[in-house]
Design a protein around this motif. Structure first.
Motif, mmCIF file in Angstrom:
data_model
loop_
_atom_site.group_PDB
_atom_site.id
_atom_site.type_symbol
_atom_site.label_atom_id
_atom_site.label_comp_id
_atom_site.label_asym_id
_atom_site.label_seq_id
_atom_site.Cartn_x
_atom_site.Cartn_y
_atom_site.Cartn_z
ATOM 1 N N LEU A 37 0.732 -1.154 -0.092
ATOM 2 C CA LEU A 37 -0.102 -0.039 -0.057
ATOM 3 C C LEU A 37 0.797 1.185 -0.014
ATOM 4 N N TYR A 38 2.027 1.234 0.719
ATOM 5 C CA TYR A 38 2.845 2.495 0.751
ATOM 6 C C TYR A 38 4.447 1.902 0.226
ATOM 7 N N PRO A 39 4.426 1.968 -0.914
ATOM 8 C CA PRO A 39 5.790 1.711 -1.711
ATOM 9 C C PRO A 39 6.841 2.561 -1.330
ATOM 10 N N ASP A 40 6.536 3.754 -0.714
ATOM 11 C CA ASP A 40 7.652 4.680 -0.546
ATOM 12 C C ASP A 40 7.809 4.565 0.901
ATOM 13 N N ARG A 41 8.881 3.923 1.229
ATOM 14 C CA ARG A 41 9.411 3.643 2.806
ATOM 15 C C ARG A 41 9.148 4.832 3.850
ATOM 16 N N ASP A 42 9.345 6.087 3.291
ATOM 17 C CA ASP A 42 9.341 7.082 4.322
ATOM 18 C C ASP A 42 7.676 7.334 4.649
ATOM 19 N N TYR A 48 3.329 4.075 10.080
ATOM 20 C CA TYR A 48 3.654 2.962 11.201
ATOM 21 C C TYR A 48 5.032 3.461 11.582
ATOM 22 N N PRO A 49 4.982 4.564 12.753
ATOM 23 C CA PRO A 49 6.295 4.806 13.008
ATOM 24 C C PRO A 49 6.882 3.661 14.017
ATOM 25 N N GLU A 50 6.428 2.739 14.742
ATOM 26 C CA GLU A 50 7.028 1.976 15.387
ATOM 27 C C GLU A 50 7.759 0.652 14.453
ATOM 28 N N LEU A 51 7.421 0.757 13.292
ATOM 29 C CA LEU A 51 8.504 -0.151 12.307
ATOM 30 C C LEU A 51 9.909 0.254 12.046
ATOM 31 N N GLU A 52 10.459 -0.724 12.340
ATOM 32 C CA GLU A 52 12.096 -0.450 11.840
ATOM 33 C C GLU A 52 12.300 -1.129 10.656
ATOM 34 N N ASP A 53 13.491 -0.861 9.843
ATOM 35 C CA ASP A 53 13.797 -1.555 8.592
ATOM 36 C C ASP A 53 13.767 -2.859 8.648
ATOM 37 N N GLU A 54 14.583 -3.267 9.751
ATOM 38 C CA GLU A 54 14.655 -4.709 9.939
ATOM 39 C C GLU A 54 13.355 -5.611 10.182
ATOM 40 N N ASP A 55 12.632 -4.819 10.692
ATOM 41 C CA ASP A 55 11.340 -5.522 10.996
ATOM 42 C C ASP A 55 10.458 -5.528 9.567
ATOM 43 N N ILE A 56 10.677 -4.557 8.925
ATOM 44 C CA ILE A 56 10.092 -4.638 7.505
ATOM 45 C C ILE A 56 10.746 -5.885 6.675
ATOM 46 N N ARG A 57 11.995 -6.163 6.758
ATOM 47 C CA ARG A 57 12.795 -6.930 5.872
ATOM 48 C C ARG A 57 12.474 -8.292 6.378
ATOM 49 N N GLN A 58 12.337 -8.433 7.755
ATOM 50 C CA GLN A 58 12.064 -9.888 8.350
ATOM 51 C C GLN A 58 10.729 -10.084 7.709
ATOM 52 N N ALA A 59 9.449 -9.161 8.039
ATOM 53 C CA ALA A 59 8.203 -9.541 7.539
ATOM 54 C C ALA A 59 7.973 -10.115 6.156
#
Length: 77
Positions: A37-42, A48-59
């Motif tokens: 839904l949000y292809p722009d990571r920013d 979802y301010p609680e998400l970190e880059d590693e959270d996204i990668r692992q998901a």
């Protein structure tokens, strides 16, 4: 070596035991849907301010691991 999915947690008492990000009430499935839904990571991180880059990668990696390597017939449109 850290566990490959050390940010993906499950707890039968939280979100019906669905895989979540770091024990939050945010499922791995929701993160994958949010990436679509949000292809722009920013923008994704603003939503979802609680998400970190590693959270996204692992998901994303977790979702890829859950998909079976099988051929599915698609209906012709």
């Amino acid at each position: 070596m850290a566990h490959r999915f050390d940010r993906i947690t499950t707890d039968p008492a939280r979100m019906n035991g669905q895989p979540c990000i770091r024990g939050l009430r945010l499922t791995a499935r929701r993160v994958v849907a949010a990436v679509a839904l949000y292809p722009d990571r920013d923008e994704l991180k603003r939503e979802y301010p609680e998400l970190e880059d590693e959270d996204i990668r692992q998901a994303l990696e977790y979702a890829a691991e859950c998909i079976a390597d099988e051929i599915l017939a698609l209906d012709a449109a």
